[in-house]
Scaffold this motif. Structure first.
Motif, PDB file in Angstrom:
ATOM      1  N   ALA A 391      69.453 -64.774  -9.322  1.00  0.00           N
ATOM      2  CA  ALA A 391      68.287 -65.245 -10.075  1.00  0.00           C
ATOM      3  C   ALA A 391      67.078 -65.409  -9.171  1.00  0.00           C
ATOM      4  O   ALA A 391      65.943 -65.084  -9.560  1.00  0.00           O
ATOM      5  CB  ALA A 391      68.619 -66.553 -10.770  1.00  0.00           C
ATOM      6  N   ARG A 392      67.297 -65.940  -7.948  1.00  0.00           N
ATOM      7  CA  ARG A 392      66.181 -66.082  -7.005  1.00  0.00           C
ATOM      8  C   ARG A 392      65.602 -64.707  -6.640  1.00  0.00           C
ATOM      9  O   ARG A 392      64.379 -64.533  -6.602  1.00  0.00           O
ATOM     10  CB  ARG A 392      66.669 -66.781  -5.736  1.00  0.00           C
ATOM     11  N   ALA A 393      66.485 -63.748  -6.353  1.00  0.00           N
ATOM     12  CA  ALA A 393      66.006 -62.406  -5.988  1.00  0.00           C
ATOM     13  C   ALA A 393      65.298 -61.732  -7.146  1.00  0.00           C
ATOM     14  O   ALA A 393      64.326 -60.982  -6.955  1.00  0.00           O
ATOM     15  CB  ALA A 393      67.181 -61.557  -5.519  1.00  0.00           C
ATOM     16  N   SER A 394      65.759 -61.982  -8.361  1.00  0.00           N
ATOM     17  CA  SER A 394      65.125 -61.361  -9.522  1.00  0.00           C
ATOM     18  C   SER A 394      63.697 -61.854  -9.703  1.00  0.00           C
ATOM     19  O   SER A 394      62.833 -61.097 -10.172  1.00  0.00           O
ATOM     20  CB  SER A 394      65.950 -61.648 -10.773  1.00  0.00           C
ATOM     21  N   HIS A 395      63.427 -63.092  -9.320  1.00  0.00           N
ATOM     22  CA  HIS A 395      62.073 -63.633  -9.489  1.00  0.00           C
ATOM     23  C   HIS A 395      61.068 -62.944  -8.561  1.00  0.00           C
ATOM     24  O   HIS A 395      59.863 -62.971  -8.842  1.00  0.00           O
ATOM     25  CB  HIS A 395      62.066 -65.135  -9.219  1.00  0.00           C
ATOM     26  N   LEU A 396      61.556 -62.357  -7.469  1.00  0.00           N
ATOM     27  CA  LEU A 396      60.623 -61.662  -6.580  1.00  0.00           C
ATOM     28  C   LEU A 396      59.899 -60.535  -7.291  1.00  0.00           C
ATOM     29  O   LEU A 396      58.786 -60.153  -6.897  1.00  0.00           O
ATOM     30  CB  LEU A 396      61.388 -61.117  -5.369  1.00  0.00           C
ATOM     31  N   GLU A 645      77.798 -55.118 -18.476  1.00  0.00           N
ATOM     32  CA  GLU A 645      76.654 -55.907 -18.904  1.00  0.00           C
ATOM     33  C   GLU A 645      75.704 -56.106 -17.729  1.00  0.00           C
ATOM     34  O   GLU A 645      76.059 -55.871 -16.572  1.00  0.00           O
ATOM     35  CB  GLU A 645      77.123 -57.269 -19.422  1.00  0.00           C
ATOM     36  N   CYS A 646      74.489 -56.560 -18.038  1.00  0.00           N
ATOM     37  CA  CYS A 646      73.523 -56.888 -17.001  1.00  0.00           C
ATOM     38  C   CYS A 646      73.906 -58.196 -16.329  1.00  0.00           C
ATOM     39  O   CYS A 646      74.714 -58.978 -16.835  1.00  0.00           O
ATOM     40  CB  CYS A 646      72.118 -57.004 -17.598  1.00  0.00           C
ATOM     41  N   ILE A 653      66.955 -56.706 -11.350  1.00  0.00           N
ATOM     42  CA  ILE A 653      67.369 -56.634  -9.952  1.00  0.00           C
ATOM     43  C   ILE A 653      68.221 -55.384  -9.701  1.00  0.00           C
ATOM     44  O   ILE A 653      68.116 -54.742  -8.654  1.00  0.00           O
ATOM     45  CB  ILE A 653      68.124 -57.925  -9.558  1.00  0.00           C
ATOM     46  N   GLU A 654      69.067 -55.007 -10.672  1.00  0.00           N
ATOM     47  CA  GLU A 654      69.850 -53.787 -10.527  1.00  0.00           C
ATOM     48  C   GLU A 654      68.955 -52.549 -10.590  1.00  0.00           C
ATOM     49  O   GLU A 654      69.187 -51.561  -9.881  1.00  0.00           O
ATOM     50  CB  GLU A 654      70.917 -53.731 -11.615  1.00  0.00           C
ATOM     51  N   LEU A 655      67.937 -52.591 -11.438  1.00  0.00           N
ATOM     52  CA  LEU A 655      66.978 -51.490 -11.493  1.00  0.00           C
ATOM     53  C   LEU A 655      66.236 -51.366 -10.172  1.00  0.00           C
ATOM     54  O   LEU A 655      65.982 -50.247  -9.685  1.00  0.00           O
ATOM     55  CB  LEU A 655      65.993 -51.711 -12.639  1.00  0.00           C
ATOM     56  N   CYS A 656      65.897 -52.503  -9.557  1.00  0.00           N
ATOM     57  CA  CYS A 656      65.228 -52.485  -8.246  1.00  0.00           C
ATOM     58  C   CYS A 656      66.128 -51.862  -7.185  1.00  0.00           C
ATOM     59  O   CYS A 656      65.679 -51.033  -6.386  1.00  0.00           O
ATOM     60  CB  CYS A 656      64.839 -53.916  -7.856  1.00  0.00           C
ATOM     61  N   ILE A 657      67.406 -52.255  -7.164  1.00  0.00           N
ATOM     62  CA  ILE A 657      68.341 -51.682  -6.186  1.00  0.00           C
ATOM     63  C   ILE A 657      68.503 -50.184  -6.410  1.00  0.00           C
ATOM     64  O   ILE A 657      68.493 -49.383  -5.465  1.00  0.00           O
ATOM     65  CB  ILE A 657      69.700 -52.412  -6.278  1.00  0.00           C
TER      66      ILE A 657
END
Length: 850
Positions: A391-396, A645-646, A653-657
């Motif tokens: 969740a923290r990484a997703s906020h970036l 599932e996401c 975050i998975e799309l970013c990776i």
């Protein structure tokens, strides 16, 4: 370094700075290379030329031109003496027609003369008589690599320049109006600031005075600025004229007429290329040529901060290559503001990560939520706080600034296209391309062969239908018609198969093959995506019951990372396969001209590579987590495994990776391995082979006083042949998609693209200057079909960024931002689709000088 001055340059008293004939006076404008298998008799038997001419004593010289014993790139293929004899006869006739067209030829003979001389080098400036003494010959070599050097004399240059309507500078000059007032002060200030960024290019004349260029005319020759016959036509223009003559010259040996490209396709000649202007390594005793200047001021990594010398690139390589590097420069330049904004968005996410309410609730261990199992039977209940780091990484990336960045990149894509149109119009005016018309071009050899086969089949059917009497009458008429066509072809260079064309019936089978193959390739890409989904689901289920707690805790990260790595490897492999498939499908389609072939190949290749690179990204962005079902009614794969599932924080975050791994992996692997490693390995292999051949002839060369000299054409023949600009454009277009389509999920994409392009410009420059044969200068007033592809990607970027942003959790809580983004995107789409294109008409705001 080898001493590569012409053998007679010291005797002629000339200052030689480039490749010349053995007399040191006539410049080599084009080179034809060919392989031979048997010793050839003297020119009296091989070249049956005009016997009315007279041979000068200086026209036949005995020199020391080396012929490689086994060729440049590998062993000589076996062929029958009849085939070799036919190829030799075609070469002889073709060279005879070149002499009749006014060209001068210098040719290496394929046998060794007796005595202390190893080769006979004959200079043909006109048809030669058959009076060379055969007692000077001794047939020792049975195979090798020969060269035919082509020189275009002055009168032929004038004739062809008028025929091709080449624009040349006149004596009349005009003065460009300079800025006044505040703009002049700002211009002077900008020149001082960017003085160290400008390449050190030798210039002649002043910047504000330019010559008016007009199509050349021999009747008005006195109006053109002919101060020196050696420099009036640049080396690129001379090679372009030479290639045009070679394309028009026909060889009628065999069953049908053959042009220059057909001779290469049938193995009569191996290669044809213009020579570089000397070596790219500077010599202190000589004046720097254009190749040295380009290498020092453009093609080295140490000058990465300097502007590109576009005018010199255009002068040396032609307008088509110059426009590519101009486009790449504009693209790299506009990535700078996009990179700055992307870094600011990322830093904003880092600064506000602990103030984000949703991520704080994820990380609250006091009010912990118990979540349902992620799989059946083997998975148990889990706590929401275990996904705190995700969740923290997703906020970036999932924050209010992301919406602004999506709007910015949509505007940036449109701005980039408009900026390039402006720069393209400017270069079109400065490079005198405003009045250039798009020519259809000559038919390809494969197209001519297809027409001939069609004609033969039709004649065969006609013979079967008609009787013998009618066949005799038709044969007389056909013979008369063929005789007329032959006469017209010999006098005017008219193609014998130009009147006929392939119809849709002839292309039906190739269209079916193309359509079925493309459908199969797209289905293969979808199957790979489905296989990756099964892999992720299966590995996640296996790791969830692992006895190792670290594997269970990092289950999602391990599954996502390994799946992305496997996907990256498959994408790189399929990219190469799809490139070969697209080329094969285009060959099967048999386009008429080279331009049509290139456009169809580009379209097929881009479509397949686009699907290959973006299918998994589209799946993560729009399908993953939306087709899983609901508790009590889940969607299962093969009836037993639940659909993936996401992550609890969303699929962003998975799309970013996924995006970062594919983008950075393609750039690093393709640049370091495909563009640097493999070419250097090929060059090393060619150098080793060439050194072995030269060492075998060292004793003979030293005895003759050559001291291991290697000629210009031999060195250029060892270079990699130019394969076109399609791979370079394709790499940048795919990167442009990464930067614009899903940039909301990875704001750092522009900065990585910027760093890659800075290296890419110098890498491509070094490749063109030092590692590739010099391409023939080609004129073009735009980048062709690539702009249409860019325009389509720009429209698609607006739609995708809106769709991705509407899926973000932060966007759902900020409805005004979503509304603003949707309105701006709608306006951009209306501007792209509704407004007509801008047509440029040059306006000469200049004052002519007397």
């Amino acid at each position: 370094m080898f001493d590569i001055l012409p053998p007679h340059a010291h005797h002629s008293g000339l200052k030689v700075t480039g490749p010349y004939f053995n007399d040191g006076r006539r410049r080599v404008d084009f080179v034809l290379s060919y392989r031979y298998r048997q010793a050839r008799p003297p020119p009296s038997a091989g070249l049956d030329l005009n016997t009315d001419g007279r041979v000068d004593a200086e026209e036949v010289k005995f020199g020391s031109i080396d012929v490689e014993e086994t060729g440049g790139d590998g062993p000589v293929s076996e062929s029958s003496p009849e085939d070799e004899g036919e190829k030799r006869r075609r070469r002889d006739e073709f060279e005879k027609h070149l002499l009749e067209a006014g060209l001068h030829l210098e040719k290496d003979e394929e046998v060794e003369p007796g005595g202390c001389v190893s080769e006979l080098n004959v200079l043909y400036s006109k048809p030669q008589p058959n009076n060379l003494s055969p007692d000077r010959w001794q047939t020792k070599k049975t195979h090798g690599l020969g060269f035919v050097r082509v020189h275009v004399p002055w009168h032929v240059l004038l004739r062809e320049a008028e025929f091709m309507k080449i624009k040349m500078p006149t004596k009349r000059v005009y003065e460009v109006d300079e800025e006044r007032g505040v703009m002049r002060v700002l211009s002077e200030l900008w020149k001082r600031v960017t003085k160290k960024l400008q390449p050190q290019i030798p210039t002649t004349g002043t910047d504000n005075k330019r010559h008016i260029s007009l199509p050349f005319s021999r009747d008005k020759q006195q109006l053109f600025n002919i101060t020196d016959k050696e420099t009036f036509f640049s080396s690129a223009t001379r090679s372009r004229i030479a290639q045009e003559i070679l394309k028009r010259t026909l060889c009628s040996k065999g069953q049908y007429s053959m042009g220059f490209s057909s001779l290469i396709a049938n193995g009569v000649y191996e290669a044809a290329f213009p020579l570089h202007d000397g070596d790219y390594v500077p010599d202190g005793n000589k004046e720097k040529n254009d190749r040295v200047v380009l290498y020092e001021e453009w093609a080295t990594y140490g000058v990465f901060y300097k502007y590109q010398p576009l005018d010199l690139i255009r002068k040396y390589f032609g307008e088509k290559i110059g426009l590519y590097f101009a486009w790449l420069g504009i693209y790299t330049e506009l990535l700078i503001p996009a990179s700055i904004v992307g870094i600011i968005v990322f830093l904003y996410g880092c600064a506000t990560v602990h103030e984000n309410i949703p991520s704080n609730e994820f990380c609250d261990h006091v009010k912990d939520f118990v979540m349902c199992p992620l799989c059946d039977k083997t998975c148990g209940y889990w706590n929401l706080s275990s996904t705190c780091s995700t969740a923290r990484a997703s906020h970036l990336f999932d924050n209010p600034a992301t919406v602004f960045f999506s709007v910015f990149m949509a505007l940036w894509a449109t701005t980039f296209l408009e900026r390039w149109k402006r720069q393209q119009m400017r270069l079109t005016y400065l490079w005198d391309l405003t009045g250039m018309d798009d020519e259809e071009g000559e038919p390809r050899p494969e197209y001519e062969t297809k027409l001939i086969e069609k004609k033969q089949k039709r004649k065969k059917k006609e013979k079967q239908k008609k009787g013998q009497t009618k066949n005799e009458q038709a044969g007389k008429k056909a013979g008369l018609r063929r005789w007329k066509e032959t006469v017209q072809s010999a006098t005017a260079g008219v193609n014998l198969v130009e009147e006929e064309e392939l119809t849709w019936r002839d292309r039906l089978s190739s269209c079916i093959i193309n359509l079925s193959s493309i459908i199969f390739m797209v289905a293969l890409t979808f199957a790979i995506v489905f296989a990756l989904i099964v892999y992720r689901v299966s590995v996640a289920a296996a790791l969830s019951v692992s006895p190792d707690p670290s594997l269970r805790f990092n289950n999602r990260f391990i599954v996502t990372s390994t799946a992305v790595l496997i996907n990256l490897i498959l994408i790189l492999i399929l990219d190469e396969i799809y490139g070969f498939v697209a080329h094969w499908l285009t060959v099967v389609e048999v386009p008429k001209t080279e331009q049509e072939f290139e456009e169809r190949f580009i379209f097929k290749s881009f479509m397949l590579k686009f699907v290959n690179a973006y299918t998994t990204i589209f799946y993560v962005a729009f399908l993953k987590g939306r087709i899983t079902g609901r508790p009590g009614r889940y969607l299962y794969i093969f009836g037993q495994t639940r659909m993936e599932e996401c992550a609890p924080g969303g699929c962003l975050i998975e799309l970013c990776i996924q995006l970062s791994f594919i983008m950075l992996g393609k750039q690093l692997i393709q640049n370091n391995i495909f563009e640097i490693g493999i070419p250097k390995l090929k060059k090393l292999c060619r150098s080793i082979k060439a050194s072995d051949k030269r060492s075998g002839r060292a004793a003979t060369s030293v005895a003759q006083g050559n001291k291991g000299r290697q000629m210009f054409w031999e060195r250029d023949h060892e270079l990699e042949p130019f394969a076109g600009l399609t791979p370079e454009y394709m790499e940048m277009i795919i990167q442009f998609g990464f930067v614009t389509l899903f940039v909301a999920s990875f704001p750092l994409a522009p900065i990585f693209a910027l760093l890659n392009n800075i290296i890419e410009i110098r890498l491509d420059g070094k490749k063109f200057v030092s590692e590739l044969r010099r391409p023939t200068a080609m004129q073009s007033k735009d980048i062709g079909i690539w702009y249409n592809i860019l325009h389509g990607v720009g429209k698609l970027a607006v739609i995708i960024n809106v769709s991705v942003c509407k899926s973000f959790s932060m966007c759902a809580t900020c409805s005004p931002a979503c509304v603003l983004l949707s309105l701006i995107s709608l306006l951009l789409l209306l501007c792209c689709w509704c407004f007509p294109p801008f047509h440029f008409i040059p306006f000469h705001s200049a004052r002519a000088l007397p």
